[in-house]
Design an enzyme around this catalytic site. Structure first.
Site, PDB file in Angstrom:
ATOM      1  CE  LYS A 184      -3.426   2.320   2.842  1.00  0.00           C
ATOM      2  NZ  LYS A 184      -4.181   2.252   4.099  1.00  0.00           N
ATOM      3  N   PRO A 185       0.581   2.239  -0.836  1.00  0.00           N
ATOM      4  CG  PRO A 185      -0.090   3.465  -2.688  1.00  0.00           C
ATOM      5  CD  PRO A 185      -0.463   2.269  -1.847  1.00  0.00           C
ATOM      6  CG  ASN A 225       1.578   9.541   0.551  1.00  0.00           C
ATOM      7  OD1 ASN A 225       1.359   8.556  -0.138  1.00  0.00           O
ATOM      8  ND2 ASN A 225       1.991  10.682   0.042  1.00  0.00           N
ATOM      9  CB  CYS A 226      -2.878   5.774   0.247  1.00  0.00           C
ATOM     10  SG  CYS A 226      -2.444   6.359  -1.385  1.00  0.00           S
ATOM     11  CG  LEU A 227      -5.797   9.064   4.533  1.00  0.00           C
ATOM     12  CD1 LEU A 227      -6.906  10.083   4.691  1.00  0.00           C
ATOM     13  CD2 LEU A 227      -4.929   9.036   5.765  1.00  0.00           C
TER      14      LEU A 227
END
Length: 111
Positions: free
Chosen positions: A106-107, A109-111
């Protein structure tokens, strides 16, 4: 943690549905991950998935939306290097969903 069953093989996933072991990824796994997101992969999807994997090999991280859009634009041109284009392919969050299907983490800084 859950598992994804692909061709009789149990593939472990984390609690958000990302592969726990990146080496488990192959095209059949990607197709199954896409199915869980209700996405039918086309050549346009594969184009982005392959570039995401290239990005990961180059920078050792999954891109957030802005770097993803910029990278896609550099490689595929301005028509495809747009948020709306990626949103149509990988709704509702292209960076997260495309990374998941590409077998990447998962990236950050993605919520």
């Amino acid at each position: 943690m859950s598992n994804l069953n692909v061709n009789g093989q149990e593939i472990p996933l984390d609690k958000e549905g990302y592969l726990r072991n990146l080496n488990d990824w192959n095209r059949d796994v990607a197709e199954e991950l896409a199915r869980t997101e209700e996405i039918e992969l086309s050549s346009a999807h594969w184009e982005v998935i392959e570039l995401l994997q290239e990005f990961y090999r180059q920078f050792e991280l999954s891109p957030a939306m802005r770097p993803l859009v910029k990278f896609i634009g550099q490689r595929l041109g301005p028509e495809k290097g747009r948020s709306i284009y990626l949103m149509q392919l990988f709704p509702p969050s292209p960076a997260k969903i495309a990374s998941k299907i590409a077998g990447l983490p998962k990236p950050t800084n993605c919520l």
